[in-house]
Design a protein around this motif. Sequence first.
Motif, PDB file in Angstrom:
ATOM      1  N   MET A  39       0.827  -1.201   0.000  1.00 43.17           N
ATOM      2  CA  MET A  39       0.000   0.000   0.000  1.00 43.17           C
ATOM      3  C   MET A  39       0.863   1.254   0.000  1.00 43.17           C
ATOM      4  O   MET A  39       1.826   1.355   0.756  1.00 43.17           O
ATOM      5  CB  MET A  39      -0.897   0.046   1.245  1.00 43.17           C
ATOM      6  CG  MET A  39      -1.986  -0.989   1.303  1.00 43.17           C
ATOM      7  SD  MET A  39      -2.914  -0.794   2.857  1.00 43.17           S
ATOM      8  CE  MET A  39      -4.063  -2.176   2.739  1.00 43.17           C
ATOM      9  N   ILE A  40       0.509   2.232  -0.826  1.00 39.57           N
ATOM     10  CA  ILE A  40       1.145   3.535  -0.740  1.00 39.57           C
ATOM     11  C   ILE A  40       0.528   4.266   0.457  1.00 39.57           C
ATOM     12  O   ILE A  40      -0.597   3.946   0.877  1.00 39.57           O
ATOM     13  CB  ILE A  40       0.965   4.349  -2.032  1.00 39.57           C
ATOM     14  CG1 ILE A  40      -0.523   4.616  -2.314  1.00 39.57           C
ATOM     15  CG2 ILE A  40       1.611   3.636  -3.214  1.00 39.57           C
ATOM     16  CD1 ILE A  40      -0.754   5.572  -3.491  1.00 39.57           C
ATOM     17  N   PRO A  41       1.226   5.236   1.050  1.00 41.90           N
ATOM     18  CA  PRO A  41       0.711   5.897   2.254  1.00 41.90           C
ATOM     19  C   PRO A  41      -0.685   6.499   2.084  1.00 41.90           C
ATOM     20  O   PRO A  41      -1.520   6.387   2.993  1.00 41.90           O
ATOM     21  CB  PRO A  41       1.765   6.972   2.529  1.00 41.90           C
ATOM     22  CG  PRO A  41       3.031   6.378   1.996  1.00 41.90           C
ATOM     23  CD  PRO A  41       2.615   5.638   0.749  1.00 41.90           C
ATOM     24  N   ALA A  42      -0.951   7.133   0.942  1.00 45.35           N
ATOM     25  CA  ALA A  42      -2.254   7.773   0.757  1.00 45.35           C
ATOM     26  C   ALA A  42      -3.379   6.746   0.740  1.00 45.35           C
ATOM     27  O   ALA A  42      -4.454   6.963   1.323  1.00 45.35           O
ATOM     28  CB  ALA A  42      -2.262   8.585  -0.539  1.00 45.35           C
ATOM     29  N   LEU A  65       2.486   0.734  12.452  1.00 46.23           N
ATOM     30  CA  LEU A  65       3.568  -0.162  12.053  1.00 46.23           C
ATOM     31  C   LEU A  65       3.711  -0.303  10.538  1.00 46.23           C
ATOM     32  O   LEU A  65       4.663  -0.928  10.064  1.00 46.23           O
ATOM     33  CB  LEU A  65       3.359  -1.544  12.673  1.00 46.23           C
ATOM     34  CG  LEU A  65       3.596  -1.647  14.181  1.00 46.23           C
ATOM     35  CD1 LEU A  65       3.285  -3.056  14.681  1.00 46.23           C
ATOM     36  CD2 LEU A  65       5.024  -1.276  14.537  1.00 46.23           C
ATOM     37  N   LEU A  66       2.801   0.272   9.782  1.00 44.74           N
ATOM     38  CA  LEU A  66       2.841   0.107   8.329  1.00 44.74           C
ATOM     39  C   LEU A  66       4.158   0.576   7.701  1.00 44.74           C
ATOM     40  O   LEU A  66       4.700  -0.112   6.828  1.00 44.74           O
ATOM     41  CB  LEU A  66       1.655   0.821   7.677  1.00 44.74           C
ATOM     42  CG  LEU A  66       1.547   0.629   6.161  1.00 44.74           C
ATOM     43  CD1 LEU A  66       1.305  -0.838   5.818  1.00 44.74           C
ATOM     44  CD2 LEU A  66       0.426   1.483   5.596  1.00 44.74           C
ATOM     45  N   PRO A  67       4.718   1.732   8.099  1.00 43.07           N
ATOM     46  CA  PRO A  67       5.995   2.135   7.491  1.00 43.07           C
ATOM     47  C   PRO A  67       7.097   1.090   7.659  1.00 43.07           C
ATOM     48  O   PRO A  67       7.890   0.863   6.738  1.00 43.07           O
ATOM     49  CB  PRO A  67       6.331   3.439   8.228  1.00 43.07           C
ATOM     50  CG  PRO A  67       5.003   3.986   8.649  1.00 43.07           C
ATOM     51  CD  PRO A  67       4.187   2.772   9.004  1.00 43.07           C
ATOM     52  N   ARG A  68       7.144   0.437   8.806  1.00 45.10           N
ATOM     53  CA  ARG A  68       8.149  -0.605   9.029  1.00 45.10           C
ATOM     54  C   ARG A  68       7.887  -1.808   8.130  1.00 45.10           C
ATOM     55  O   ARG A  68       8.826  -2.402   7.588  1.00 45.10           O
ATOM     56  CB  ARG A  68       8.155  -1.042  10.497  1.00 45.10           C
ATOM     57  CG  ARG A  68       8.802  -0.048  11.433  1.00 45.10           C
ATOM     58  CD  ARG A  68       8.811  -0.526  12.865  1.00 45.10           C
ATOM     59  NE  ARG A  68       9.531  -1.786  13.049  1.00 45.10           N
ATOM     60  CZ  ARG A  68       9.778  -2.322  14.249  1.00 45.10           C
ATOM     61  NH1 ARG A  68       9.362  -1.701  15.351  1.00 45.10           N
ATOM     62  NH2 ARG A  68      10.432  -3.463  14.354  1.00 45.10           N
ATOM     63  N   ARG A  69       6.622  -2.166   7.970  1.00 46.34           N
ATOM     64  CA  ARG A  69       6.299  -3.323   7.135  1.00 46.34           C
ATOM     65  C   ARG A  69       6.605  -3.035   5.665  1.00 46.34           C
ATOM     66  O   ARG A  69       7.074  -3.912   4.935  1.00 46.34           O
ATOM     67  CB  ARG A  69       4.835  -3.724   7.319  1.00 46.34           C
ATOM     68  CG  ARG A  69       4.495  -4.131   8.741  1.00 46.34           C
ATOM     69  CD  ARG A  69       3.110  -4.731   8.827  1.00 46.34           C
ATOM     70  NE  ARG A  69       3.090  -6.055   8.204  1.00 46.34           N
ATOM     71  CZ  ARG A  69       1.973  -6.681   7.841  1.00 46.34           C
ATOM     72  NH1 ARG A  69       0.804  -6.077   7.964  1.00 46.34           N
ATOM     73  NH2 ARG A  69       2.025  -7.879   7.305  1.00 46.34           N
ATOM     74  N   ARG A  70       6.347  -1.818   5.226  1.00 47.77           N
ATOM     75  CA  ARG A  70       6.677  -1.444   3.843  1.00 47.77           C
ATOM     76  C   ARG A  70       8.191  -1.430   3.626  1.00 47.77           C
ATOM     77  O   ARG A  70       8.681  -1.812   2.565  1.00 47.77           O
ATOM     78  CB  ARG A  70       6.095  -0.070   3.525  1.00 47.77           C
ATOM     79  CG  ARG A  70       4.614  -0.061   3.197  1.00 47.77           C
ATOM     80  CD  ARG A  70       4.077   1.359   3.055  1.00 47.77           C
ATOM     81  NE  ARG A  70       4.961   2.213   2.284  1.00 47.77           N
ATOM     82  CZ  ARG A  70       4.966   2.284   0.943  1.00 47.77           C
ATOM     83  NH1 ARG A  70       4.144   1.524   0.243  1.00 47.77           N
ATOM     84  NH2 ARG A  70       5.791   3.112   0.324  1.00 47.77           N
ATOM     85  N   ALA A  71       8.938  -1.000   4.634  1.00 50.25           N
ATOM     86  CA  ALA A  71      10.385  -0.864   4.498  1.00 50.25           C
ATOM     87  C   ALA A  71      11.082  -2.205   4.339  1.00 50.25           C
ATOM     88  O   ALA A  71      12.228  -2.259   3.866  1.00 50.25           O
ATOM     89  CB  ALA A  71      10.948  -0.119   5.706  1.00 50.25           C
ATOM     90  N   VAL A  72      10.417  -3.290   4.733  1.00 52.92           N
ATOM     91  CA  VAL A  72      11.008  -4.623   4.599  1.00 52.92           C
ATOM     92  C   VAL A  72      11.399  -4.905   3.152  1.00 52.92           C
ATOM     93  O   VAL A  72      12.407  -5.556   2.879  1.00 52.92           O
ATOM     94  CB  VAL A  72      10.018  -5.696   5.105  1.00 52.92           C
ATOM     95  CG1 VAL A  72      10.437  -7.094   4.658  1.00 52.92           C
ATOM     96  CG2 VAL A  72       9.927  -5.644   6.619  1.00 52.92           C
ATOM     97  N   LEU A  73      10.629  -4.389   2.211  1.00 51.76           N
ATOM     98  CA  LEU A  73      10.886  -4.659   0.793  1.00 51.76           C
ATOM     99  C   LEU A  73      11.975  -3.762   0.223  1.00 51.76           C
ATOM    100  O   LEU A  73      12.414  -3.979  -0.909  1.00 51.76           O
ATOM    101  CB  LEU A  73       9.596  -4.482  -0.016  1.00 51.76           C
ATOM    102  CG  LEU A  73       8.423  -5.368   0.401  1.00 51.76           C
ATOM    103  CD1 LEU A  73       7.212  -5.086  -0.488  1.00 51.76           C
ATOM    104  CD2 LEU A  73       8.805  -6.841   0.343  1.00 51.76           C
TER     105      LEU A  73
END
Length: 212
Positions: A39-42, A65-73
């Motif tokens: 997911m993109i932030p918006a 926690l979404l930013p951390r989960r996105r950063a995994v990739l």
Amino acid sequence: MDTVDTAALRATVLDRCRAEEEAVTIRSVSGFNLPEQLMIPAFAQLVWECRASYLPAFAAIGAALLPRRRAVLDRPSPARAVFVMGEEAVCRLERGQPDPEIAAAQLRALQDRAGAPHVSVVIHPRAAPALPFPAGRFVITTDIGGRHTAYEEAAPEPSGLLITSAPRRVQVYQDIFDRLCADSLDESGSQARIEEALRRRHRAVTTVPDTR
């Protein structure tokens, strides 16, 4: 999920987040929804705002926690990640839901992610056989030592997540994951479906009704 224990939920969601950060492989089934890591932030903001109306604790903790989960990739040595998502998620974006401009941006981001060498996005068509039980959202992580852990979103659980590392139980999730992959479009077919959705979204934006 009215009986969710907020403290337990925070602990289990954080545990899943850490497992993804330490994983060498991530296998994710998002059901009829877009995988959160993609997911993109918006778009994520709209999703969490919607979920807050009926899953307030899960929405608040998930959003945090979404930013951390996105950063995994995006980490230097990213996990090999395979995401299985229902075609319904693409169809909603194709129709411009919940916001036309954000939907188009999300489709472009999904297209970019699907083209990354360490990421596979496969689409489970609406015409495919029904999802096997459990048909909800789950993630299987594999750490550097080869240990597998499954995380399933399960409303009856006090924490909202069911976590298991028992080999036989994890194998159930793996079997479901393999079946879903077998019934899904392959990577190239899934990318073509995303591209088709993006073209239709652009056509919907540029088409001006004839009012003469």
